[in-house]
Design a protein around this motif. Sequence first.
Motif, short mmCIF file in Angstrom:
data_model
loop_
_atom_site.label_atom_id
_atom_site.label_comp_id
_atom_site.label_asym_id
_atom_site.label_seq_id
_atom_site.Cartn_x
_atom_site.Cartn_y
_atom_site.Cartn_z
N MET A 1 9.19 4.37 -2.39
CA MET A 1 9.50 3.90 -1.42
C MET A 1 10.24 2.24 -1.11
O MET A 1 10.91 2.47 -0.30
CB MET A 1 9.11 4.81 -0.01
CG MET A 1 8.07 5.51 -0.21
SD MET A 1 6.70 5.61 1.56
CE MET A 1 8.46 6.69 2.42
N GLY B 1 4.15 12.72 -1.45
CA GLY B 1 2.72 11.57 -1.54
C GLY B 1 1.13 12.13 -0.84
O GLY B 1 0.33 11.78 -1.42
N ALA B 2 1.54 12.66 -0.37
CA ALA B 2 0.04 13.67 0.32
C ALA B 2 -0.76 14.92 -0.64
O ALA B 2 -1.66 14.94 -1.44
CB ALA B 2 0.57 14.62 1.68
N LYS C 1 -1.80 12.58 -3.09
CA LYS C 1 -3.44 12.06 -2.65
C LYS C 1 -4.68 13.28 -2.64
O LYS C 1 -5.99 12.37 -3.06
CB LYS C 1 -3.23 11.74 -0.98
CG LYS C 1 -5.16 10.99 -0.35
CD LYS C 1 -4.30 10.57 0.99
CE LYS C 1 -5.40 10.30 1.67
NZ LYS C 1 -7.09 10.40 1.83
N ASN D 1 12.34 16.32 10.64
CA ASN D 1 12.32 17.31 8.99
C ASN D 1 13.56 17.28 9.19
O ASN D 1 14.41 18.26 8.48
CB ASN D 1 11.19 18.90 9.12
CG ASN D 1 10.10 17.52 9.32
OD1 ASN D 1 9.40 16.44 8.40
ND2 ASN D 1 8.62 18.09 9.74
N LYS E 1 6.61 9.13 5.71
CA LYS E 1 6.73 8.78 6.60
C LYS E 1 6.27 7.87 7.66
O LYS E 1 6.77 6.53 7.76
CB LYS E 1 7.82 10.08 7.53
CG LYS E 1 8.71 10.30 6.62
CD LYS E 1 9.89 10.86 7.23
CE LYS E 1 8.81 12.61 7.70
NZ LYS E 1 8.27 13.04 6.57
N THR E 2 5.44 8.66 8.09
CA THR E 2 3.60 7.99 9.03
C THR E 2 2.98 6.48 8.07
O THR E 2 2.74 5.98 9.13
CB THR E 2 2.75 9.15 9.34
OG1 THR E 2 3.38 10.36 9.80
CG2 THR E 2 1.87 8.61 10.21
N GLY F 1 3.43 3.34 -2.34
CA GLY F 1 4.02 2.93 -3.57
C GLY F 1 5.66 4.30 -3.23
O GLY F 1 5.94 4.73 -2.61
N LEU G 1 -2.69 4.42 -4.83
CA LEU G 1 -4.14 5.45 -4.50
C LEU G 1 -5.33 5.10 -5.10
O LEU G 1 -6.53 4.82 -4.52
CB LEU G 1 -4.02 6.96 -4.58
CG LEU G 1 -2.48 7.68 -3.58
CD1 LEU G 1 -2.31 8.78 -4.05
CD2 LEU G 1 -3.61 7.78 -2.09
N GLY H 1 4.70 15.37 4.98
CA GLY H 1 3.59 14.82 3.48
C GLY H 1 4.65 13.44 2.66
O GLY H 1 3.76 12.87 1.68
N CYS H 2 6.03 13.10 2.78
CA CYS H 2 5.98 11.94 1.61
C CYS H 2 5.71 10.44 2.50
O CYS H 2 7.37 9.94 1.55
CB CYS H 2 7.88 12.22 1.51
SG CYS H 2 7.71 13.89 0.03
N ASP I 1 0.71 -1.26 -0.43
CA ASP I 1 -0.13 0.03 0.07
C ASP I 1 0.46 1.22 -0.22
O ASP I 1 0.08 2.29 0.19
CB ASP I 1 -1.00 -0.24 1.48
CG ASP I 1 -2.13 -1.09 1.11
OD1 ASP I 1 -2.66 -1.12 0.41
OD2 ASP I 1 -1.67 -2.50 2.20
N ASP J 1 6.64 10.29 15.96
CA ASP J 1 6.57 12.09 14.85
C ASP J 1 7.48 12.51 15.17
O ASP J 1 7.44 13.11 16.72
CB ASP J 1 5.59 11.61 14.57
CG ASP J 1 5.15 12.30 12.73
OD1 ASP J 1 6.38 12.41 12.50
OD2 ASP J 1 3.69 12.32 12.94
N PRO K 1 10.59 15.34 3.72
CA PRO K 1 10.00 16.17 3.54
C PRO K 1 8.42 16.24 4.14
O PRO K 1 8.36 15.23 3.78
CB PRO K 1 9.87 17.27 2.51
CG PRO K 1 9.75 15.86 1.59
CD PRO K 1 11.67 15.47 2.79
P1 ATP Z 1 5.03 14.06 7.58
O1 ATP Z 1 6.57 14.06 7.79
O2 ATP Z 1 4.15 15.55 7.94
O3 ATP Z 1 4.71 12.92 8.90
P2 ATP Z 1 4.99 11.64 6.35
O4 ATP Z 1 5.98 12.29 5.14
O5 ATP Z 1 4.89 11.39 6.99
O6 ATP Z 1 4.06 13.57 6.88
P3 ATP Z 1 2.48 10.73 5.48
O7 ATP Z 1 1.07 11.30 6.63
O8 ATP Z 1 2.55 9.69 5.75
O9 ATP Z 1 3.12 11.88 5.10
O10 ATP Z 1 1.09 10.91 4.02
C1 ATP Z 1 0.36 11.69 3.90
C2 ATP Z 1 -0.53 10.75 3.04
O11 ATP Z 1 -0.95 10.51 1.99
C3 ATP Z 1 -0.98 8.99 3.48
O12 ATP Z 1 -1.97 9.28 3.68
C4 ATP Z 1 -1.42 8.85 2.45
O13 ATP Z 1 -2.47 8.63 1.53
C5 ATP Z 1 -0.83 9.28 1.70
N1 ATP Z 1 0.92 8.97 1.29
C6 ATP Z 1 1.85 9.61 1.34
N2 ATP Z 1 3.19 8.86 0.69
C7 ATP Z 1 2.43 7.86 0.05
C8 ATP Z 1 3.14 6.44 -0.84
N3 ATP Z 1 4.32 6.44 -0.50
N4 ATP Z 1 1.98 5.41 -1.05
C9 ATP Z 1 0.77 6.17 -0.87
N5 ATP Z 1 0.23 7.09 -0.28
C10 ATP Z 1 1.40 8.23 0.00
#
Ligand code: ATP
Length: 268
Positions: A22, A222-223, A226, A162, A64-65, A20, A198, A61-62, A18, A117, A59
């Motif tokens: 990375m 990624g965000a 989305k 970050n 990590k979570t 994409g 997605l 939204g990429c 799930d 986080d 950064p």
């Molecule tokens: P932060 O650094 O603010 O924690 P993050 O890097 O953890 O941000 P996420 O919160 O994981 O970013 O990403 C936000 C949303 O974007 C996720 O819930 C997911 O739906 C989508 N998303 C981000 N990256 C991916 C990916 N590589 N594949 C699929 N969906 C992704």
Amino acid sequence: DERALFAGLEKPQINFSDVGGMDAVKEEIRLKIIHPLQFPDLYKAYGKAAGGGLLLYGPPGCGKTHLARATAGEVQASFIHVGISDILDMWMGQSEKKLHELFELARMQAPCVLFFDEVDALAANRHDLRQSAGRTLINQFLEELDGARSSNDGVLILAATNAPWHLDPAFRRPGRFDRIVLVTPPDEPARVAILDVLLRGKPVADNLNLASVAGQTAGFSGADLKAVVDTAVESCLRESMKAGKALPVQQSSLTAATKQVRPSTKEW
Ligand code: ATP
């Protein structure tokens, strides 16, 4: 209170398929976190210590979570999400005790992915007025990390930041966060893979060209992608309701949506 502590406990239903792109980060997580859990005897036989944490840097939204959650799902582990700046406020005055309880909870729930986080917020705490309190908390954190290594099989520790340069150097010692993994904004093939994830399971046109959408979304996280897919799906839903049947997502809706979302990772 108890509820605040347990709020972040989940049993994720997603896994690496799930997420994409990375690929390099997934591989690093397999080597450092997943394999030691799956093959503890092998690691022991070769004198490779399991444990320690992995620090994800990049950064917002990429993913990590998202990836941390999928790591838990990958090994059917529990998942605890800890937003450091949130808990520092919430735990005012009893942070050390609460932090200990959090690690205890993770040990009880093992196998468990414990995800911190904004872990740099711990260090930022040092520079504020309650400097000594910040120091104690960092020491407590390090103690728990070391404890998690020696006495707590099955607690997998991931952290995200970050700003790794704000992190106390003591975090980086062997057996702690001795590995930093850079999570970059998705390149074009990764954006195709993310769009594919997605859109999975949704009604889409047969001739969708995701490579073309990926080509139009340089600098999108990624965000952001989305947000593009959500926007396209919403317009498609509106049309479908008018038509009284599920219309597939068209190329044109995706292209239109890419113009409504701003790329957030430009400066990276
Ligand atoms: P932060 O650094 O603010 O924690 P993050 O890097 O953890 O941000 P996420 O919160 O994981 O970013 O990403 C936000 C949303 O974007 C996720 O819930 C997911 O739906 C989508 N998303 C981000 N990256 C991916 C990916 N590589 N594949 C699929 N969906 C992704």
